[in-house]
Write a protein that holds these residues in place. Structure first.
Motif, PDB file in Angstrom:
ATOM      1  N   LEU A   1     -14.387 -12.168   8.571  1.00  0.00           N
ATOM      2  CA  LEU A   1     -12.950 -12.238   8.317  1.00  0.00           C
ATOM      3  C   LEU A   1     -12.657 -12.297   6.824  1.00  0.00           C
ATOM      4  O   LEU A   1     -11.795 -11.564   6.315  1.00  0.00           O
ATOM      5  CB  LEU A   1     -12.373 -13.460   9.021  1.00  0.00           C
ATOM      6  N   TRP A   2     -13.381 -13.165   6.104  1.00  0.00           N
ATOM      7  CA  TRP A   2     -13.159 -13.269   4.655  1.00  0.00           C
ATOM      8  C   TRP A   2     -13.548 -11.969   3.947  1.00  0.00           C
ATOM      9  O   TRP A   2     -12.914 -11.583   2.958  1.00  0.00           O
ATOM     10  CB  TRP A   2     -13.970 -14.436   4.099  1.00  0.00           C
ATOM     11  N   ALA A   3     -14.591 -11.309   4.431  1.00  0.00           N
ATOM     12  CA  ALA A   3     -14.996 -10.041   3.816  1.00  0.00           C
ATOM     13  C   ALA A   3     -13.904  -8.993   3.978  1.00  0.00           C
ATOM     14  O   ALA A   3     -13.640  -8.190   3.059  1.00  0.00           O
ATOM     15  CB  ALA A   3     -16.304  -9.554   4.439  1.00  0.00           C
ATOM     16  N   ARG A   4     -13.268  -8.991   5.142  1.00  0.00           N
ATOM     17  CA  ARG A   4     -12.168  -8.032   5.360  1.00  0.00           C
ATOM     18  C   ARG A   4     -11.030  -8.280   4.371  1.00  0.00           C
ATOM     19  O   ARG A   4     -10.506  -7.352   3.760  1.00  0.00           O
ATOM     20  CB  ARG A   4     -11.652  -8.162   6.788  1.00  0.00           C
ATOM     21  N   TRP A   5     -10.633  -9.529   4.249  1.00  0.00           N
ATOM     22  CA  TRP A   5      -9.527  -9.853   3.348  1.00  0.00           C
ATOM     23  C   TRP A   5      -9.903  -9.594   1.898  1.00  0.00           C
ATOM     24  O   TRP A   5      -9.065  -9.138   1.102  1.00  0.00           O
ATOM     25  CB  TRP A   5      -9.094 -11.309   3.555  1.00  0.00           C
ATOM     26  N   ALA A   6     -11.153  -9.861   1.547  1.00  0.00           N
ATOM     27  CA  ALA A   6     -11.595  -9.614   0.168  1.00  0.00           C
ATOM     28  C   ALA A   6     -11.532  -8.126  -0.156  1.00  0.00           C
ATOM     29  O   ALA A   6     -11.099  -7.731  -1.250  1.00  0.00           O
ATOM     30  CB  ALA A   6     -13.027 -10.138  -0.021  1.00  0.00           C
ATOM     31  N   LEU A   7     -11.952  -7.284   0.790  1.00  0.00           N
ATOM     32  CA  LEU A   7     -11.895  -5.840   0.557  1.00  0.00           C
ATOM     33  C   LEU A   7     -10.451  -5.371   0.448  1.00  0.00           C
ATOM     34  O   LEU A   7     -10.121  -4.512  -0.377  1.00  0.00           O
ATOM     35  CB  LEU A   7     -12.622  -5.100   1.679  1.00  0.00           C
ATOM     36  N   ALA A   8      -9.574  -5.932   1.279  1.00  0.00           N
ATOM     37  CA  ALA A   8      -8.165  -5.553   1.225  1.00  0.00           C
ATOM     38  C   ALA A   8      -7.545  -5.929  -0.120  1.00  0.00           C
ATOM     39  O   ALA A   8      -6.809  -5.141  -0.727  1.00  0.00           O
ATOM     40  CB  ALA A   8      -7.391  -6.219   2.366  1.00  0.00           C
TER      41      ALA A   8
ATOM     42  N   LEU B   1      -8.008  11.373  -6.352  1.00  0.00           N
ATOM     43  CA  LEU B   1      -8.004  10.338  -5.316  1.00  0.00           C
ATOM     44  C   LEU B   1      -8.829   9.126  -5.732  1.00  0.00           C
ATOM     45  O   LEU B   1      -8.525   7.993  -5.343  1.00  0.00           O
ATOM     46  CB  LEU B   1      -8.556  10.899  -4.003  1.00  0.00           C
ATOM     47  N   VAL B   2      -9.869   9.367  -6.534  1.00  0.00           N
ATOM     48  CA  VAL B   2     -10.794   8.275  -6.867  1.00  0.00           C
ATOM     49  C   VAL B   2     -10.913   8.011  -8.364  1.00  0.00           C
ATOM     50  O   VAL B   2     -11.456   6.986  -8.764  1.00  0.00           O
ATOM     51  CB  VAL B   2     -12.197   8.562  -6.294  1.00  0.00           C
ATOM     52  N   ILE B   3     -10.431   8.940  -9.199  1.00  0.00           N
ATOM     53  CA  ILE B   3     -10.486   8.730 -10.647  1.00  0.00           C
ATOM     54  C   ILE B   3      -9.132   8.232 -11.112  1.00  0.00           C
ATOM     55  O   ILE B   3      -8.132   8.928 -10.975  1.00  0.00           O
ATOM     56  CB  ILE B   3     -10.861  10.026 -11.393  1.00  0.00           C
ATOM     57  N   PRO B   4      -9.064   7.037 -11.666  1.00  0.00           N
ATOM     58  CA  PRO B   4      -7.771   6.497 -12.091  1.00  0.00           C
ATOM     59  C   PRO B   4      -7.271   7.163 -13.357  1.00  0.00           C
ATOM     60  O   PRO B   4      -8.024   7.844 -14.067  1.00  0.00           O
ATOM     61  CB  PRO B   4      -8.086   5.017 -12.342  1.00  0.00           C
ATOM     62  N   GLY B   5      -5.991   6.955 -13.646  1.00  0.00           N
ATOM     63  CA  GLY B   5      -5.445   7.423 -14.907  1.00  0.00           C
ATOM     64  C   GLY B   5      -6.007   6.613 -16.060  1.00  0.00           C
ATOM     65  O   GLY B   5      -6.697   5.607 -15.876  1.00  0.00           O
ATOM     66  N   LYS B   6      -5.691   7.025 -17.278  1.00  0.00           N
ATOM     67  CA  LYS B   6      -6.281   6.378 -18.450  1.00  0.00           C
ATOM     68  C   LYS B   6      -5.943   4.895 -18.535  1.00  0.00           C
ATOM     69  O   LYS B   6      -6.680   4.119 -19.134  1.00  0.00           O
ATOM     70  CB  LYS B   6      -5.806   7.087 -19.721  1.00  0.00           C
ATOM     71  N   HIS B   7      -4.802   4.498 -17.956  1.00  0.00           N
ATOM     72  CA  HIS B   7      -4.392   3.103 -18.054  1.00  0.00           C
ATOM     73  C   HIS B   7      -4.981   2.236 -16.947  1.00  0.00           C
ATOM     74  O   HIS B   7      -4.661   1.062 -16.846  1.00  0.00           O
ATOM     75  CB  HIS B   7      -2.862   3.004 -18.017  1.00  0.00           C
ATOM     76  N   ARG B   8      -5.867   2.813 -16.108  1.00  0.00           N
ATOM     77  CA  ARG B   8      -6.452   2.036 -15.011  1.00  0.00           C
ATOM     78  C   ARG B   8      -7.970   2.163 -14.983  1.00  0.00           C
ATOM     79  O   ARG B   8      -8.585   2.276 -13.942  1.00  0.00           O
ATOM     80  CB  ARG B   8      -5.885   2.516 -13.677  1.00  0.00           C
TER      81      ARG B   8
ATOM     82  N   VAL C   1       0.846  -1.201   0.000  1.00  0.00           N
ATOM     83  CA  VAL C   1       0.000   0.000   0.000  1.00  0.00           C
ATOM     84  C   VAL C   1       0.875   1.242   0.000  1.00  0.00           C
ATOM     85  O   VAL C   1       0.559   2.258  -0.646  1.00  0.00           O
ATOM     86  CB  VAL C   1      -0.946  -0.013   1.214  1.00  0.00           C
ATOM     87  N   TYR C   2       1.990   1.162   0.699  1.00  0.00           N
ATOM     88  CA  TYR C   2       2.937   2.279   0.760  1.00  0.00           C
ATOM     89  C   TYR C   2       4.008   2.170  -0.322  1.00  0.00           C
ATOM     90  O   TYR C   2       4.215   3.093  -1.104  1.00  0.00           O
ATOM     91  CB  TYR C   2       3.581   2.298   2.143  1.00  0.00           C
ATOM     92  N   GLY C   3       4.670   1.032  -0.390  1.00  0.00           N
ATOM     93  CA  GLY C   3       5.803   0.898  -1.303  1.00  0.00           C
ATOM     94  C   GLY C   3       5.433   0.802  -2.764  1.00  0.00           C
ATOM     95  O   GLY C   3       6.227   1.175  -3.631  1.00  0.00           O
TER      96      GLY C   3
ATOM     97  N   ILE D   1     -11.338   3.882  -4.706  1.00  0.00           N
ATOM     98  CA  ILE D   1     -12.501   3.835  -3.818  1.00  0.00           C
ATOM     99  C   ILE D   1     -12.423   2.666  -2.832  1.00  0.00           C
ATOM    100  O   ILE D   1     -12.713   2.860  -1.640  1.00  0.00           O
ATOM    101  CB  ILE D   1     -13.797   3.785  -4.657  1.00  0.00           C
ATOM    102  N   PRO D   2     -12.044   1.441  -3.256  1.00  0.00           N
ATOM    103  CA  PRO D   2     -11.992   0.354  -2.262  1.00  0.00           C
ATOM    104  C   PRO D   2     -11.071   0.656  -1.081  1.00  0.00           C
ATOM    105  O   PRO D   2     -11.400   0.311   0.061  1.00  0.00           O
ATOM    106  CB  PRO D   2     -11.476  -0.836  -3.088  1.00  0.00           C
ATOM    107  N   MET D   3      -9.928   1.299  -1.341  1.00  0.00           N
ATOM    108  CA  MET D   3      -9.013   1.618  -0.249  1.00  0.00           C
ATOM    109  C   MET D   3      -9.625   2.642   0.699  1.00  0.00           C
ATOM    110  O   MET D   3      -9.499   2.536   1.928  1.00  0.00           O
ATOM    111  CB  MET D   3      -7.690   2.140  -0.806  1.00  0.00           C
ATOM    112  N   LEU D   4     -10.303   3.630   0.140  1.00  0.00           N
ATOM    113  CA  LEU D   4     -10.954   4.637   0.975  1.00  0.00           C
ATOM    114  C   LEU D   4     -12.100   4.025   1.770  1.00  0.00           C
ATOM    115  O   LEU D   4     -12.304   4.354   2.945  1.00  0.00           O
ATOM    116  CB  LEU D   4     -11.462   5.786   0.105  1.00  0.00           C
ATOM    117  N   VAL D   5     -12.859   3.111   1.136  1.00  0.00           N
ATOM    118  CA  VAL D   5     -13.943   2.427   1.850  1.00  0.00           C
ATOM    119  C   VAL D   5     -13.384   1.625   3.019  1.00  0.00           C
ATOM    120  O   VAL D   5     -13.936   1.644   4.127  1.00  0.00           O
ATOM    121  CB  VAL D   5     -14.721   1.507   0.877  1.00  0.00           C
ATOM    122  N   LEU D   6     -12.277   0.920   2.780  1.00  0.00           N
ATOM    123  CA  LEU D   6     -11.641   0.144   3.846  1.00  0.00           C
ATOM    124  C   LEU D   6     -11.262   1.037   5.015  1.00  0.00           C
ATOM    125  O   LEU D   6     -11.524   0.694   6.184  1.00  0.00           O
ATOM    126  CB  LEU D   6     -10.417  -0.582   3.287  1.00  0.00           C
TER     127      LEU D   6
END
Length: 596
Positions: free
Chosen positions: A426-433, A303-310, A167-169, A333-338
């Motif tokens: 637990l599975w929902a957490r990992w799926a969102l991550a 923050l939420v709109i990806p570049g053209k390649h994403r 997430v950082y690197g 958006i998924p990261m912000l939701v998390l």
């Protein structure tokens, strides 16, 4: 989750009912944090090389990254300059070997001396190009590893920390700047290691003296890596202490106060270590060095709109993504939701409250002096005046987002390590991550994706001839032919569509010649890396030709060298001015009689 190796118990009773004393009872063997860190780094490095660095890895001695831009070859030069200056007794903060005749002040350029010295052995053994390419290959995995180390210390769990590290690197910020050849923005492991030091002190593993010493080293290294990042860490670190005091209970506040005192002592020590650089930089502050432009601030839409390649096939977003000036701040958006769900469901945790408030502070800082949404400036922000302060007026506010990614990484580790009794949760957490990581890494930019420029930069003429681009260093330099045409220490001007070619070739030849021009940053040098009077010949007039001839005499220019593979038509104008030309080894040399 702890990794353990189980063994059958030994020492069973013998026929006499007595345990065999020579067969000890095996114990569970857990993989320690150090080995876990090594495993994590190997995983990150392998993944990064496979996804992004595969084309670069077999050709470390070839300048492949961003050759249509000026930054990469500046850092190739910097990796060679610091060892050269230190071993020749030169002032490393001012070079007379570039920008002839006066030279350039490097105190306000990002030469990243800490990194240059760190990779010095590679530079000495394989050359500055290889050292630069290795830096690009190692920087994101190293930053991910540092975030892993901090997250592993915070949660005590391997797998949550392993997912948190990228997430950082491997953030959009890290990978986009790495693909642009800007190691000052991608060697970012130190902020995460500073968090690790705080956690070590907090749980008593690291005592006061050890904390102050190690934090002093970390802060000083950050200063000598990138001064702007040093300033950003100082601001965010101060905010973290303030927020920590605000959310902490009464029993913990004295401990936070002690942490502030010890950290201040570490900063004092770091300033002492940095004082030679600081003294020279403040005495030689540029007269004009203001870089506050809209593109240097965060566009909230990015923050939420990806570049053209994403775009994930969502072509209806293409127009919006095409308007964005800055795509290195994409969080998804998924990261912000998390992160929002973490705040909502674990708000009782003072640590989560602190991280949430600190993330909000970082976003406010990235906005800069104006609120920008979808490339439109909406209004001036109340705190816009801080960006006119001496240390901030030359900064780019959007770069604070890198520390925001560190907060998100720690948040993900906490999210995945929170205990729950329901398996579905637990599975929902990992799926969102996993979804959050996938959204960011949908299309990892390749380190070889910018080898051939699709379009000339704006500061070059659009009517260029068909360029026969080759990233290889011309044979004129690799075979040592330049020694037949250029005297040691002679001033030459390199003309090439390749970005900052003069500094690249000068570093490759171990500073055999001086150059006119050269790019050190967009506030202190020309974007085409050419002397003003040379670049003006794109549109020659009688006065401009006279100005060039005056410059050549004043600077003692002995030769003009055109790299043929990256040449533009106008670069051969010197033949019409009466200079004798020679084609050899992939270049055209125009001999100029230097001033006596």
């Amino acid at each position: 989750m702890r990794w353990t190796t189980f063994a059958n118990r030994a020492g069973q009773s013998t026929g006499a009912g007595i345990a065999d004393p020579e067969v000890p009872e095996p114990r569970r063997k857990a993989i320690g944090p150090a080995l876990q860190g090594l495993i994590a780094f190997i995983i990150y490095l392998a993944a990064f090389v496979a996804l992004s660095g595969h084309a670069l890895f077999p050709h470390l001695n070839v300048p492949k990254v961003g050759q249509d831009k000026v930054d990469p070859n500046f850092y190739v030069w910097a990796w060679s300059w610091w060892p050269y200056a230190l071993t020749h007794g030169l002032n490393p903060l001012h070079s007379h070997l570039i920008g002839a005749p006066g030279g350039y002040n490097l105190a306000w350029a990002t030469t990243s001396p800490a990194v240059a010295v760190l990779v010095w052995p590679i530079t000495a053994a394989a050359g500055p190009i290889a050292a630069f390419n290795v830096t690009l290959l190692l920087a994101p995995p190293a930053s991910a590893w540092a975030a892993f180390v901090a997250a592993r210390k915070l949660t005590g769990k391997f797998w949550p920390a392993l997912l948190a590290g990228p997430v950082y690197g491997f953030s959009s910020y890290e990978l986009s700047h790495d693909a642009s050849g800007q190691p000052n923005l991608t060697v970012t492991l130190l902020p995460a290691l500073m968090v690790y030091l705080v956690l070590l002190w907090w749980d008593g593993t690291l005592k006061r003296t050890g904390y102050v010493i190690w934090m002093t080293v970390a802060v000083a290294l950050e200063f000598y890596t990138f001064v702007e990042a040093f300033a950003e860490i100082t601001i965010v670190g101060t905010a973290a202490l303030v927020v920590g005091l605000a959310v902490a209970g009464a029993a913990v506040r004295p401990k936070i106060a002690r942490l502030a005192v010890y950290t201040a002592a570490a900063y004092a020590g770091a300033i002492v270590i940095a004082s030679p650089y600081l003294f020279y930089a403040l005495r030689n502050f540029p007269k004009v060095f203001v870089r506050q432009k809209p593109q240097f601030s965060l566009d909230l839409a990015s923050l939420v709109i990806p570049g053209k390649h994403r775009l994930f096939g969502m072509n209806w977003l293409a127009a919006a993504s095409g308007h964005l000036r800055e795509t290195a701040s994409y969080i998804a958006i998924p990261m912000l939701v998390l992160f929002v769900l973490l705040a909502v469901f674990t708000w009782s945790s003072r640590l989560v409250r602190m991280l949430t408030a600190l993330f909000a502070v970082i976003i406010l800082l990235t906005l800069g002096p104006h609120l920008i949404i979808d490339s439109r400036r909406e209004f001036t922000l109340p705190w816009s005046g801080i960006w006119r302060l001496p240390l901030l007026r030359s900064a780019e506010p959007v770069r604070f987002i890198d520390l925001g990614y560190l907060i998100l990484a720690l948040g993900m580790a906490i999210w995945l390590s929170t205990v729950t009794v329901r398996r579905t949760v637990l599975w929902a957490r990992w799926a969102l991550a996993v979804a959050a990581l996938a959204a960011v890494f949908a299309d990892v930019p390749s380190l070889a994706s910018v080898v051939v420029p699709p379009d000339p930069p704006q500061y070059w003429e659009k009517a260029n001839p068909q360029l026969k681009i080759s990233n290889d260093i011309p044979v004129f330099f690799t075979a040592g032919t330049y020694k037949k045409y250029v005297k040691p220490g002679e001033n030459v001007v390199i003309l090439s569509h390749r970005g900052n070619a003069g500094m690249l070739f000068q570093a490759y030849t171990d500073f055999y010649f001086r150059i006119g021009g050269g790019f050190i940053n967009d506030a202190l040098s020309r974007a085409d890396a050419l002397p003003q009077d040379v670049g003006a010949l794109r549109q020659p007039t009688r006065q401009r030709i006279q100005d060039f001839e005056n410059y050549a005499r004043r600077a003692g220019v002995g030769a003009l060298i055109v790299e043929n593979a990256w040449a533009e038509k106008w670069m051969y104008i010197f033949a019409t001015l009466g200079f004798k030309s020679t084609d050899t080894g992939g270049v055209t040399i125009f001999q100029v009689t230097p001033a006596k």
